[in-house]
Enzyme design. Sequence first.
Site, PDB file in Angstrom:
ATOM      1  CB  SER A 241      -0.930   0.008   1.214  1.00 58.46           C
ATOM      2  OG  SER A 241      -1.814  -1.090   1.168  1.00 58.46           O
ATOM      3  CE  LYS A 242       1.352   3.247   5.450  1.00 62.06           C
ATOM      4  NZ  LYS A 242       1.792   3.422   6.861  1.00 62.06           N
TER       5      LYS A 242
END
Length: 205
Positions: free
Chosen positions: A9-10
């Site tokens: 996600s990051k």
Amino acid sequence: MLIGYVRVSKADGSQTTDLQRDALIAAGVDPEQIYEDKASGKKDDRPHLSACLKALRSGDTLIVWKLDRLGRDLRHLVNIVHDLTDRGVGLKVLTGQGAAIDTTTASGKLVFGIFAALAEFERELISERTKAGLASARARGRKGGRPYKMTPAKVRLAAASMGQRGTNVGDLCVELGVTRQTLYRHVSPTGELREAGHKVLTQRR
């Protein structure tokens, strides 16, 4: 051919795809055939997922570590797999709640069929709730639909500003938080209210 897709996600380096890659490689995926995105699963713009889906050919199998690495939600996932199935492409999930999904096998297809049925059921529930909510709102004298982007205060400010020489339309749109199209739909270039503008000023609250 086995083709893999991994995602975290990051993109700030705090998360890595090493665990996912190792699992895919152990499952037989060539490291050169693994596509990777660093973006939230809720985002539409995942360029490597798009490239991965385009690269798949009939007879290939797409392998993911977990189900949530692939789809934004259940309906998005169902749509992806239906498209892959139509193209003769299989899907295999290695772990997590979707680990029983392997559309290259009869039992895996059955499990995914249950997922698809649940997605359809969810769509029907949302549709029923939306209709019931709109009916309830109408019974109370309120109209359904999206709220107006232009509020009465914004319309008045737009009319006053457009009526003055030297007003920069672009700056005004930024200040109001609307597009030029929305602005001109409510107010003329000389500051006169149009039908949409009158409607906002007279809408029921």
